[in-house]
Scaffold this active site. Structure first.
Site, PDB file in Angstrom:
ATOM      1  N   ASP A 105       0.420  33.820  -2.036  1.00 56.57           N
ATOM      2  CA  ASP A 105       1.548  34.105  -1.161  1.00 56.57           C
ATOM      3  C   ASP A 105       1.375  33.608   0.183  1.00 56.57           C
ATOM      4  O   ASP A 105       1.136  34.615   1.237  1.00 56.57           O
ATOM      5  CB  ASP A 105       1.585  35.540  -1.463  1.00 56.57           C
ATOM      6  CG  ASP A 105       2.994  36.330  -0.707  1.00 56.57           C
ATOM      7  OD1 ASP A 105       3.703  35.325  -0.501  1.00 56.57           O
ATOM      8  OD2 ASP A 105       3.127  37.389  -0.679  1.00 56.57           O
ATOM      9  N   HIS A 111       6.588  34.707  -0.232  1.00 56.44           N
ATOM     10  CA  HIS A 111       7.967  35.499  -0.648  1.00 56.44           C
ATOM     11  C   HIS A 111       8.722  35.693   0.338  1.00 56.44           C
ATOM     12  O   HIS A 111       9.865  36.356   0.126  1.00 56.44           O
ATOM     13  CB  HIS A 111       7.249  36.953  -1.441  1.00 56.44           C
ATOM     14  CG  HIS A 111       6.720  37.863  -0.462  1.00 56.44           C
ATOM     15  ND1 HIS A 111       5.487  38.234  -0.078  1.00 56.44           N
ATOM     16  CD2 HIS A 111       7.565  38.691   0.390  1.00 56.44           C
ATOM     17  CE1 HIS A 111       5.697  39.275   0.627  1.00 56.44           C
ATOM     18  NE2 HIS A 111       6.798  39.595   1.259  1.00 56.44           N
ATOM     19  N   SER A 163       5.826  42.280   5.715  1.00 55.39           N
ATOM     20  CA  SER A 163       5.478  41.179   5.129  1.00 55.39           C
ATOM     21  C   SER A 163       5.460  39.635   5.701  1.00 55.39           C
ATOM     22  O   SER A 163       6.296  39.566   6.817  1.00 55.39           O
ATOM     23  CB  SER A 163       6.460  40.929   4.033  1.00 55.39           C
ATOM     24  OG  SER A 163       6.324  41.357   2.984  1.00 55.39           O
TER      25      SER A 163
END
Ligand SMILES: *[C@@H]1O[C@H](CO)[C@@H](O)[C@H](O)[C@H]1NC(C)=O
Ligand SMILES: *[C@@H]1O[C@H](CO)[C@@H](O)[C@H](O)[C@H]1NC(C)=O
Length: 248
Positions: free
Chosen positions: A108, A65, A201
């Site tokens: 991911d 992402h 992230s």
């Protein structure tokens, strides 16, 4: 209904419990030499950033992402307002997992090939990846690091880190049935005030010196646990993709 929260605008090592804000701590400068600061333009052409980690001399691993355009990587960073002695390297090729699903967040994971090899030194080093059969055990304490930004614009200048306890997968499955324990890790003890902070992230969950997880998403409300990509379950994909990236 639950809401999944994107970490494109990453989060600071902070958690609010009983009105108290609990912070992670500043990392000792360059004690995590595999950390990569990633910046990119997202699908709305907004500049965004993520964490990542060096897994080969010219390969950085991060979350799918964090895909975007004009991705750049900075290695050897500690204070991101000074950029002293850092290596800035644009990304040549980005390979997000083909089956990354932005609705369920599975797969991911992304590999970035840098325009040239990093110069390895005491502040820039690769980190080991797990073996396919490695299993991280619930109760194991690992560390996450990152340079996150809070929506209120308070951002740490320096790399922050926090310990996080691996949880039984049931705890994440109870919050979202999209959670899949064979390819994801459930991390962060909901009862441990000291280990509930957040990292960026794309950053690594490091257990005994090995990158076992990738910061993926958190549930809403933000109380832990949160979900990480389970790297060991992607080893065949990682090997295949690294070979692909080696080709000119
Ligand atoms: C990445 O670096 C290039 C210069 O090498 C620059 O043109 C581009 O805007 C940078 N990307 C981001 C997201 O800042
Ligand atoms: C979990 O992921 C594995 C690997 O992608 C897949 O084979 C399995 O069907 C998934 N389980 C569920 C319940 O979706």
């Amino acid at each position: 209904m639950f809401l999944l929260l994107v970490f494109l605008l990453a989060v600071l090592p902070v958690n609010i419990e009983g009105g108290k804000i609990i912070w992670g701590k500043e990392s000792k400068p360059h004690s995590r030499p595999y950390m990569a600061y990633i910046s990119f333009y997202d699908s709305n052409s907004l500049q965004s950033n993520c964490g990542g980690f060096l897994v080969g001399e010219d390969i950085v691993m991060t979350a799918a992402h964090c895909f975007g355009s004009h991705i750049n990587v900075t290695l050897g960073a500690h204070n991101i307002q000074e950029w002293k002695n850092t290596q800035f390297i644009p990304v040549l090729k980005a390979k997000p997992h083909e089956n990354y699903n932005y609705e369920t967040w599975v797969n991911d994971i992304m590999l970035l090939k840098l325009e040239h090899k990093a110069q390895l030194n005491s502040a820039v080093k690769t980190i080991a990846l797990p073996k396919s059969h490695d299993r991280v055990k619930p109760g194991q304490v690992c560390t996450v690091a990152g340079w996150g930004i809070l929506p209120n614009c308070i951002s740490p200048k320096t790399l922050q880190e926090v310990d996080q306890e691996v949880q039984n997968g049931q705890k994440c499955y109870a919050r979202s049935t999209n959670y899949n324990n064979s390819i994801q890790l459930c991390v962060g003890n909901p009862n441990n005030r000291k280990s509930t902070s957040e990292g960026d992230s794309g950053g690594p969950l490091v257990c005994d010196g090995v990158a076992q997880g990738i910061v993926s998403y958190r549930f809403c409300p933000y109380t832990p646990p949160r979900v990480f990509t389970r790297i060991s379950s992607f080893m065949p994909w990682i090997q295949k993709t690294m070979k692909l990236l080696e080709q000119p």
